[in-house]
Write a protein that holds these residues in place. Sequence first.
Motif, PDB file in Angstrom:
ATOM      1  N   ARG A 178      -0.162  -2.275   1.233  1.00  0.00           N
ATOM      2  CA  ARG A 178      -0.543  -3.065  -0.591  1.00  0.00           C
ATOM      3  C   ARG A 178      -1.789  -2.003  -1.325  1.00  0.00           C
ATOM      4  N   GLU A 179      -2.670  -0.666  -0.313  1.00  0.00           N
ATOM      5  CA  GLU A 179      -3.480  -0.493  -1.357  1.00  0.00           C
ATOM      6  C   GLU A 179      -2.822   0.866  -1.662  1.00  0.00           C
ATOM      7  N   ARG A 180      -2.159   1.240  -1.230  1.00  0.00           N
ATOM      8  CA  ARG A 180      -0.948   2.531  -1.488  1.00  0.00           C
ATOM      9  C   ARG A 180      -0.316   2.533  -2.810  1.00  0.00           C
ATOM     10  N   HIS A 181       0.215   1.394  -2.691  1.00  0.00           N
ATOM     11  CA  HIS A 181       1.438   1.015  -3.137  1.00  0.00           C
ATOM     12  C   HIS A 181       1.796  -0.039  -4.496  1.00  0.00           C
ATOM     13  N   ASN A 182       2.124  -0.077  -5.367  1.00  0.00           N
ATOM     14  CA  ASN A 182       1.895  -1.401  -6.457  1.00  0.00           C
ATOM     15  C   ASN A 182       2.928  -2.396  -5.935  1.00  0.00           C
ATOM     16  N   LEU A 183       3.024  -3.258  -4.494  1.00  0.00           N
ATOM     17  CA  LEU A 183       3.893  -3.230  -4.236  1.00  0.00           C
ATOM     18  C   LEU A 183       4.290  -4.949  -4.679  1.00  0.00           C
ATOM     19  N   GLY A 184       3.296  -5.488  -5.156  1.00  0.00           N
ATOM     20  CA  GLY A 184       3.472  -6.500  -6.518  1.00  0.00           C
ATOM     21  C   GLY A 184       2.978  -8.082  -5.437  1.00  0.00           C
ATOM     22  N   VAL A 185       2.794  -7.412  -3.669  1.00  0.00           N
ATOM     23  CA  VAL A 185       3.167  -9.067  -2.624  1.00  0.00           C
ATOM     24  C   VAL A 185       1.469  -9.205  -1.894  1.00  0.00           C
ATOM     25  N   SER A 186       2.078 -10.060  -0.968  1.00  0.00           N
ATOM     26  CA  SER A 186       0.284  -9.731  -0.624  1.00  0.00           C
ATOM     27  C   SER A 186       1.130  -8.902   0.933  1.00  0.00           C
ATOM     28  N   ALA A 187      -0.243  -9.375   1.839  1.00  0.00           N
ATOM     29  CA  ALA A 187      -0.495  -8.726   2.526  1.00  0.00           C
ATOM     30  C   ALA A 187       0.580  -9.127   3.702  1.00  0.00           C
ATOM     31  N   ALA A 188       1.059 -10.333   4.694  1.00  0.00           N
ATOM     32  CA  ALA A 188       1.368 -11.498   4.560  1.00  0.00           C
ATOM     33  C   ALA A 188       2.932 -11.148   4.014  1.00  0.00           C
ATOM     34  N   THR A 189       3.059 -10.759   3.160  1.00  0.00           N
ATOM     35  CA  THR A 189       4.773 -11.210   2.913  1.00  0.00           C
ATOM     36  C   THR A 189       5.106  -9.333   3.420  1.00  0.00           C
ATOM     37  N   ILE A 190       4.010  -8.433   2.697  1.00  0.00           N
ATOM     38  CA  ILE A 190       4.633  -7.026   3.749  1.00  0.00           C
ATOM     39  C   ILE A 190       4.814  -6.848   5.024  1.00  0.00           C
TER      40      ILE A 190
END
Length: 337
Positions: free
Chosen positions: A30-42
């Motif tokens: 979540r910190e290094r990549h612009n995934l556009g979702v929450s940590a829970a989703t990741i």
Amino acid sequence: MSELRRLDVLRAIVEDYVQSREPVGSKALRERHNLGVSAATIRNDMALLEEEGLIAAPHTSSGRIPTEKGYRRFVDEIGELKPLSRAEREAINKILDSSQDLDEMLHSTVRLLARLTNQVAMIQVPHYDTAELRNLDLVGLGARQVLMVMIASNGTVDQRMLTVSRPYSDEELNDLKQWLLNSFGGHRLADLVGPLGNEGAIPARHEAPLVDSVLRALEEMAQAANVQRIVMAGTANLARVEGDFPLSITPVLEALEEQVVLLKLFSELEADSRGLAVAIGTENHYGQLSDAAVIATTYSTDQRSKLGVLGPTRMNYSSSMASVRAVARYLSKILAN
């Protein structure tokens, strides 16, 4: 959408793990990549990727690393390969253009490819069964020696030092050279093994001992040209990533020494739509290389000779694939000319 996002998560895990060699967690993603979702989703996506066998948890770590299957999916999803930088392209041009003959060019190529990828670079010496005898030269060196140089149609240059019974003049050597070229010039090297000892075809003006030495040397050159071998460089690069081989690096080093294994491996690799063959881990079908990955492609005009790199499964695939393909294209272009 969720499947595409999971592929983005997988891609991010592979890229981070290749760079850091540390298991990758959801917070870091979540910190290094612009995934556009929450940590829970990741975390949920990572759980699904783990169920699919694309990532795994080493020991009790909270992070995840790619599996062999995960690397395969990552490689299959690579679309456009990033082109080499201008500096890299200029380096390829400079090194290959400055090579004096095929053997020097092949050694320069593997050294360059090893440097570009930080892997072991390998190149299969071209098949010579279609190469023809293009030129010959005989040069007298002192009273008892003659240097014989053979040039094949594929650019290969071979030479032999012959010990002779007496000094020969430039005219005598040139006369013999012309007879040899008239007799065998344009013949395939593969066809020169065996029939060269036909002394009935030797003009009377040529001394039999010298002709015998020359024909014997030419046959040796033709035989050597038909022996398949691999030139490699960068083996020391494996020492820098020894920890990427779980049990031992020794089997990989032994496989590199066994040219027959590498030649068989090259012959079995089949290129994909990008013109590249990528074999990861157990896809290599050779136990010694079950922890290694190989990227290869063909070069030259007969499409049978290959060049590529070998390293751990934790390698920078996209960069290595781009380098292998670019170097092969430059080399093919030079050989064609």
